[in-house]
Design a protein around this motif. Structure first.
Motif, PDB file in Angstrom:
ATOM      1  N   GLU A 379      -8.173   1.780  -4.063  1.00  0.00           N
ATOM      2  CA  GLU A 379      -9.291   1.888  -3.118  1.00  0.00           C
ATOM      3  C   GLU A 379      -8.888   2.483  -1.778  1.00  0.00           C
ATOM      4  O   GLU A 379      -9.695   3.142  -1.114  1.00  0.00           O
ATOM      5  N   TYR A 380      -7.622   2.249  -1.358  1.00  0.00           N
ATOM      6  CA  TYR A 380      -7.194   2.671  -0.020  1.00  0.00           C
ATOM      7  C   TYR A 380      -5.982   3.588  -0.090  1.00  0.00           C
ATOM      8  O   TYR A 380      -5.152   3.485  -1.000  1.00  0.00           O
ATOM      9  N   GLU A 381      -5.849   4.454   0.904  1.00  0.00           N
ATOM     10  CA  GLU A 381      -4.695   5.337   1.017  1.00  0.00           C
ATOM     11  C   GLU A 381      -3.809   4.884   2.175  1.00  0.00           C
ATOM     12  O   GLU A 381      -4.245   4.178   3.077  1.00  0.00           O
ATOM     13  N   GLY A 382      -2.571   5.330   2.136  1.00  0.00           N
ATOM     14  CA  GLY A 382      -1.672   5.078   3.265  1.00  0.00           C
ATOM     15  C   GLY A 382      -1.351   3.625   3.497  1.00  0.00           C
ATOM     16  O   GLY A 382      -1.247   3.184   4.644  1.00  0.00           O
ATOM     17  N   ILE A 383      -1.152   2.849   2.436  1.00  0.00           N
ATOM     18  CA  ILE A 383      -0.841   1.423   2.578  1.00  0.00           C
ATOM     19  C   ILE A 383       0.606   1.256   3.050  1.00  0.00           C
ATOM     20  O   ILE A 383       1.522   1.861   2.495  1.00  0.00           O
ATOM     21  N   ASP A 384       0.805   0.445   4.078  1.00  0.00           N
ATOM     22  CA  ASP A 384       2.137   0.109   4.597  1.00  0.00           C
ATOM     23  C   ASP A 384       2.662  -1.074   3.798  1.00  0.00           C
ATOM     24  O   ASP A 384       2.109  -2.164   3.849  1.00  0.00           O
ATOM     25  N   ASP A 385       3.747  -0.846   3.030  1.00  0.00           N
ATOM     26  CA  ASP A 385       4.268  -1.917   2.177  1.00  0.00           C
ATOM     27  C   ASP A 385       5.641  -2.399   2.608  1.00  0.00           C
ATOM     28  O   ASP A 385       6.402  -2.933   1.801  1.00  0.00           O
ATOM     29  N   ARG A 386       5.995  -2.244   3.886  1.00  0.00           N
ATOM     30  CA  ARG A 386       7.307  -2.714   4.342  1.00  0.00           C
ATOM     31  C   ARG A 386       7.416  -4.243   4.263  1.00  0.00           C
ATOM     32  O   ARG A 386       8.504  -4.786   4.133  1.00  0.00           O
ATOM     33  N   ASP A 387       6.284  -4.920   4.375  1.00  0.00           N
ATOM     34  CA  ASP A 387       6.266  -6.378   4.251  1.00  0.00           C
ATOM     35  C   ASP A 387       4.869  -6.782   3.792  1.00  0.00           C
ATOM     36  O   ASP A 387       3.966  -6.941   4.591  1.00  0.00           O
ATOM     37  N   GLY A 388       4.705  -6.932   2.476  1.00  0.00           N
ATOM     38  CA  GLY A 388       3.379  -7.155   1.945  1.00  0.00           C
ATOM     39  C   GLY A 388       2.617  -5.847   1.869  1.00  0.00           C
ATOM     40  O   GLY A 388       3.193  -4.769   1.736  1.00  0.00           O
ATOM     41  N   LEU A 389       1.314  -5.922   2.009  1.00  0.00           N
ATOM     42  CA  LEU A 389       0.447  -4.741   1.906  1.00  0.00           C
ATOM     43  C   LEU A 389      -0.482  -4.711   3.106  1.00  0.00           C
ATOM     44  O   LEU A 389      -1.394  -5.534   3.223  1.00  0.00           O
ATOM     45  N   ARG A 390      -0.233  -3.784   4.025  1.00  0.00           N
ATOM     46  CA  ARG A 390      -1.071  -3.646   5.212  1.00  0.00           C
ATOM     47  C   ARG A 390      -1.985  -2.441   5.012  1.00  0.00           C
ATOM     48  O   ARG A 390      -1.517  -1.325   4.752  1.00  0.00           O
ATOM     49  N   VAL A 391      -3.280  -2.688   5.141  1.00  0.00           N
ATOM     50  CA  VAL A 391      -4.295  -1.671   4.881  1.00  0.00           C
ATOM     51  C   VAL A 391      -5.020  -1.326   6.176  1.00  0.00           C
ATOM     52  O   VAL A 391      -5.565  -2.216   6.846  1.00  0.00           O
ATOM     53  N   GLU A 392      -5.014  -0.055   6.531  1.00  0.00           N
ATOM     54  CA  GLU A 392      -5.754   0.428   7.699  1.00  0.00           C
ATOM     55  C   GLU A 392      -7.120   0.930   7.247  1.00  0.00           C
ATOM     56  O   GLU A 392      -7.231   1.668   6.259  1.00  0.00           O
ATOM     57  N   THR A 393      -8.169   0.533   7.970  1.00  0.00           N
ATOM     58  CA  THR A 393      -9.519   1.016   7.685  1.00  0.00           C
ATOM     59  C   THR A 393     -10.108   1.636   8.945  1.00  0.00           C
ATOM     60  O   THR A 393      -9.511   1.565  10.024  1.00  0.00           O
ATOM     61  N   ASP A 394     -11.275   2.209   8.826  1.00  0.00           N
ATOM     62  CA  ASP A 394     -11.930   2.791  10.006  1.00  0.00           C
ATOM     63  C   ASP A 394     -12.276   1.717  11.028  1.00  0.00           C
ATOM     64  O   ASP A 394     -12.356   2.003  12.231  1.00  0.00           O
ATOM     65  N   ASN A 395     -12.495   0.502  10.574  1.00  0.00           N
ATOM     66  CA  ASN A 395     -12.948  -0.569  11.466  1.00  0.00           C
ATOM     67  C   ASN A 395     -11.827  -1.509  11.920  1.00  0.00           C
ATOM     68  O   ASN A 395     -12.036  -2.310  12.825  1.00  0.00           O
ATOM     69  N   GLY A 396     -10.672  -1.454  11.291  1.00  0.00           N
ATOM     70  CA  GLY A 396      -9.588  -2.374  11.630  1.00  0.00           C
ATOM     71  C   GLY A 396      -8.482  -2.318  10.592  1.00  0.00           C
ATOM     72  O   GLY A 396      -8.175  -1.252  10.048  1.00  0.00           O
ATOM     73  N   TRP A 397      -7.896  -3.475  10.288  1.00  0.00           N
ATOM     74  CA  TRP A 397      -6.802  -3.535   9.320  1.00  0.00           C
ATOM     75  C   TRP A 397      -6.741  -4.939   8.719  1.00  0.00           C
ATOM     76  O   TRP A 397      -7.252  -5.890   9.299  1.00  0.00           O
TER      77      TRP A 397
END
Length: 445
Positions: A379-397
């Protein structure tokens, strides 16, 4: 074996005298010739302390036993006493059923990954270098409590002493009360008697757990309140109105005070963007790390990183100590309030965003995270996986990660409005809850 904050778990099930003996043997076998050993107030602490000391001495290390102390006292004692390492027998903010071991370098910094892995390999393979009968290490005792107390007295300058209530919670945080009294403050304590069962409140100083402190601060008209966890490496603050200052807000307050133009502040990936805004006001930048004070401490060792902290209550002033020091943080905060005015006003200066935090209990946290990853990446692109899964969205994260110390999957979400934060948090929580049922296969993580 090692989590983000040492070896930790339930007594008898995961943490045993045999394991602790092995950790002592492994540390000495890795070349630590002089080791400081101390413990927090837990009822299982003395048993494990004896086991660790026996293992270290058996493999030739001399041991300095400093007894029951805060974890920052134990960590900093390595440098004060010229030791090669220090071992704290503690489970920090975990319940009284748990205990563990955290290892510190000669400078008082938590062991990095390489050293932890070498210790773990020796334990796993039972590879120890036992000393000959005439090479067994010596054991002696020292008291470093007063040394830490003096360090705190000289670390701050309080011109206008305040009224402070310290919620010790039956742990080892009495040091804070003593140091603030030395500095001229009017200090009272709640549950200052050490009791490893933590009968007054849970070891972790959550807003609900420290409700009696909040009520007392407001009732007596104190300037602020301080709460520690069981081993006093964490510090949580209560303003004069009895309100807990949010961890991200307090981090912003500390960071803005510590930094100047060109400096950097180390914070974990689950920290609010409010910290970025606060340090930008003084020309500083934020660098993000994995969650855990050991990772923040590693970044604090880099040039230009003057301060690091976690919203959970761990604070590191790079120029003074490489470990989280709850009593030092308390003294720094009282100094700041005495110079700048009420804590409530300092907190109100921080422009925050709606932030939501929660967790899902599971004994299969790594597997749950694996199950969540695929639908998130779909569903999302550019997920930061250095510690878990951090998802950036247009409205927040939002961030989904496995706790490094407890059987939990933690969820954090932040956005610009309450509705957007609620939406992101509910989406992430639902995804985790749907995948949190234990699988029939054994968890090998």
């Amino acid at each position: 074996m090692f989590g983000t904050s040492g070896v930790r778990g339930p007594i008898g099930a995961e943490i045993t005298a045999d394991l602790t003996l092995s950790l002592g043997r492994a540390l000495a076998s890795e070349g630590a010739d002089l080791v400081v050993v101390g413990r927090d107030a837990r009822t299982s602490g003395e048993m494990l302390e004896h086991a660790f000391i026996a293992g270290a001495a058996e493999c030739g290390a001399d041991v300095i036993r400093i007894g029951t102390n805060s974890t920052p006292t134990i960590a900093r004692s390595a440098e004060w006493l010229g030791a090669d390492a220090a071992a704290a027998i503690t489970a920090s903010h975990n319940p009284p059923t748990d205990n563990g071991v955290k290892l510190w370098t000669s400078s008082g910094r938590a062991f990095g990954r390489d050293r932890r892995e070498r210790i773990e390999r020796r334990v796993r393979e039972e590879e120890y270098e036992f000393a000959a009968w005439d090479g067994i290490g010596s054991i002696r005792e020292r008291d470093t409590y007063e040394r830490h107390r003096e360090e705190l007295r000289t670390s701050v300058d309080i011109d206008a002493p305040l009224s402070v209530v310290v919620g010790v919670g039956n742990g080892t945080g009495r040091l804070t009360a003593d140091a603030l009294a030395d500095l001229g403050c009017e200090v009272s304590t709640l549950n200052g008697q050490r009791d490893g069962r933590f009968p007054s409140r849970p070891s972790e100083p959550t807003a609900e757990a420290i409700r009696p402190l909040r009520t007392h601060v407001e009732a007596v008209g104190a300037d602020l309140g301080i709460a520690h966890d069981g081993d006093a490496d964490r510090m949580v603050a209560v303003d004069g109105d009895g309100r807990v200052v949010a961890g991200d807000t307090l981090l912003s307050v500390f960071a803005r005070e510590a930094a100047t133009d060109g400096d950097r502040i180390a914070v974990p990936v689950n920290t609010s963007l409010a910290v970025d805004d606060a340090v930008a006001e003084v020309g500083a930048d934020v660098v993000r790390t994995r969650v855990g004070d050991t990772f923040v401490a590693e970044r604090c060792a880099e040039p230009g990183v003057v301060f690091g902290g976690e919203p959970s209550g761990a604070w590191i002033w790079s120029g003074e100590t490489p470990c989280p020091d709850g009593p030092l943080a308390a003294c720094k905060l009282v100094e700041l309030v005495s110079r700048r005015g009420p804590l409530a006003d300092l907190a109100d200066e921080i422009d925050g965003y709606p932030l939501r935090r929660g967790s899902v209990s599971t004994d299969h946290k790594r597997r749950v995270l694996d199950r969540v990853e695929a639908p998130l990446r779909a569903e999302y692109e550019g997920i930061d996986d250095r510690d878990g899964l951090r998802v950036e969205t247009d409205n927040g994260w939002f961030l989904v990660r496995a706790s490094g110390t407890q059987p939990l999957v933690r969820v954090t979400a932040e956005a610009r409005t309450d509705a957007e934060a609620d939406g992101l948090f509910e989406e992430a929580m639902a995804m985790v809850e749907e995948r949190a049922d234990p699988a029939p296969a054994p968890d090998r993580t």
